[in-house]
Each structure stands twice: as structure tokens, then as C-alpha cells.
Scaffold this motif. Structure first.
Motif, PDB file in Angstrom:
ATOM      1  N   GLU A  37       0.627  -1.121   0.139  1.00  0.00           N
ATOM      2  CA  GLU A  37       0.160  -0.087  -0.005  1.00  0.00           C
ATOM      3  C   GLU A  37       0.679   1.236  -0.140  1.00  0.00           C
ATOM      4  O   GLU A  37       0.460   2.310  -0.188  1.00  0.00           O
ATOM      5  N   SER A  38       2.127   1.217   0.356  1.00  0.00           N
ATOM      6  CA  SER A  38       3.130   2.199   0.211  1.00  0.00           C
ATOM      7  C   SER A  38       4.483   1.741  -0.116  1.00  0.00           C
ATOM      8  O   SER A  38       4.727   0.831  -0.016  1.00  0.00           O
ATOM      9  N   GLU A  41       6.237   0.104   2.525  1.00  0.00           N
ATOM     10  CA  GLU A  41       5.959  -1.528   2.756  1.00  0.00           C
ATOM     11  C   GLU A  41       6.682  -2.091   1.553  1.00  0.00           C
ATOM     12  O   GLU A  41       7.133  -3.276   1.748  1.00  0.00           O
ATOM     13  N   ILE A  65       3.137   2.079  -6.915  1.00  0.00           N
ATOM     14  CA  ILE A  65       2.196   2.563  -5.934  1.00  0.00           C
ATOM     15  C   ILE A  65       1.195   3.479  -6.631  1.00  0.00           C
ATOM     16  O   ILE A  65       1.522   4.373  -7.121  1.00  0.00           O
ATOM     17  N   THR A  67      -3.409   4.283  -7.536  1.00  0.00           N
ATOM     18  CA  THR A  67      -4.338   3.543  -8.622  1.00  0.00           C
ATOM     19  C   THR A  67      -3.983   4.184 -10.088  1.00  0.00           C
ATOM     20  O   THR A  67      -4.243   3.545 -11.056  1.00  0.00           O
ATOM     21  N   ASN A  99      -0.407  -1.060  -6.793  1.00  0.00           N
ATOM     22  CA  ASN A  99      -0.031  -1.321  -5.367  1.00  0.00           C
ATOM     23  C   ASN A  99       0.443  -2.735  -5.271  1.00  0.00           C
ATOM     24  O   ASN A  99      -0.138  -3.644  -4.650  1.00  0.00           O
TER      25      ASN A  99
END
Length: 217
Positions: A37-38, A41, A65, A67, A99
Motif C-alpha cells: 500500500e505504500s 511497505e 504504488i 491507482t 499497489n
């Protein structure tokens, strides 16, 4: 003047990561794919794979990362420039996956592959890794609450079926309350159909706007 809402395009994402392995001229290429998600991560995942495969010659990586692929990074991790990370990233972007992070570990087999061979091997490993993962299409949608009397429920259920929709929840009291999740672009048409079929007696409320996993067509 009311501001027009931004159109949110569907995108693909990894629901469950996967692993794949291929051998090219005695070199082993192991692809590990994981949803992230980041950037933090993604970096943590890459570090985790480097520790797991600490004895490998290379742990090349790429991640996307956002959309709309707002943030992308890739690393050749010691391979000749442009032969690993960039081709890996191009596969992720080409597949339309967001993502997501992928690490391709290479155990050198003693035979040089050349620039073209490396590009093909790393690209193929990522494709195999994506194929081994569970992928879903995320669509921007609206959760509607539809309230009707018992005379209108049959008509509404018929309209939902005709539109390929199922109620998430149905509550029967003195009225009937249905909760339905559908793609945002389909909302005006559904509202119009229900309003016409019930002579505007049904109440329709937009409860929530969100991305959801759309069923495969």
C-alpha cells in the motif's frame, strides 16, 4: 457551481501474492509478488526478500504504488543497467497492476545470458509471478440503500437481476430495505429504472463511495 467529480478508472491489484521460478541456462530466477500500500511497505518487502535469499547473486526489484501508478521504482541490484529492474517494472505497468511489488532473485548458474537474455529472463519471471498470484479488478462504485413498500420489491428485484446485481443485504420491516453495491457509472441508469418502475415511491440513498473487487466478466 458544483464541481464535477473526477472519473476514477478501474485498475488491477494483487489480492494474494504468488511465487514462480524459472531456469535459464542454469541460472535460477525466483519471482516473489506481494500487494503493498505504500513505498515503506514495498521497501520492507524487498529487504525481507534480500534477507531470505541472502546467498543469491542478485535480488532485483520493482514496485508500483497508487491507482494511477503515481510512484514507481526499480532496481537492477548489480545486473547491467536496464536489464532487470526496468523490464520488470514495464511488465507490472503493462499488466495494469497497481499497489504491487515484485522481487526476482537470481542464483547465477555460471553461464552469461547477455543483455537480451537477462531482459527476457527477468520479464518472464515477473509474468510467471503475476500468473501465480490472485489478481482482481478494482472498480470505483457506490453502495446504495433502496427503501420500498412490499408492492415494489418484486419490480426492484427484477431490475437488479436484469442488471446482473445482487442485494448485499435485505431487511424486512414495515418496508423493505435493500443494500446494493455497483459501479459508479451504472448508478444513474439504475436509479432511473427503479424510479420509473415504482412511480418514484422507492427511496434511493447513496450510502458510501468506494473501490471494490468487481467479478470477472
Amino acid at each position: 457551481m458544483e464541481e464535477k467529480e473526477t472519473v476514477r478508472e478501474p485498475y488491477r491489484m494483487v489480492l494474494e501474492g504468488g511465487q514462480a521460478e524459472l531456469v535459464e541456462k542454469k541460472s535460477r530466477f525466483i519471482a516473489n509478488v506481494r500487494p503493498v500500500e505504500s513505498e515503506a511497505e514495498a521497501v520492507a518487502f524487498i529487504d525481507e526478500m534480500k534477507k531470505k535469499y541472502w546467498d543469491a547473486r542478485h535480488n532485483c526489484s520493482a514496485f508500483v504504488i497508487g491507482t494511477k501508478a503515481e510512484l514507481t521504482r526499480c532496481s537492477d541490484d548489480g545486473e547491467p543497467s536496464g536489464t532487470a529492474g526496468r523490464p520488470m517494472l514495464e511488465v507490472l505497468l503493462g499488466e495494469g497492476v497497481r499497489n504491487v511489488a515484485v522481487v526476482v532473485t537470481r542464483y547465477f548458474g555460471g553461464v552469461l545470458l547477455g543483455t537480451g537474455g537477462l531482459v527476457r529472463a527477468y520479464s518472464s519471471a515477473v509474468k510467471e509471478g503475476i500468473a501465480a498470484s490472485k489478481i482482481g479488478t478494482m472498480r470505483y462504485g457506490v453502495r446504495l440503500k433502496i427503501c420500498t413498500d412490499y408492492n415494489g420489491i418484486g419490480k426492484i428485484q427484477y431490475i437488479l437481476r436484469q442488471n446482473g446485481l445482487e442485494a448485499e443485504d435485505t431487511v424486512y420491516t414495515d418496508q423493505v430495505e435493500l443494500t446494493v453495491l455497483l459501479a459508479a457509472e451504472c448508478v444513474p441508469g439504475l436509479k432511473k429504472e427503479i424510479t420509473e418502475a415504482t412511480a418514484a415511491k422507492a427511496g434511493i440513498e447513496e450510502v458510501e463511495k468506494l473501490y471494490f473487487v468487481a467479478p470477472d466478466a
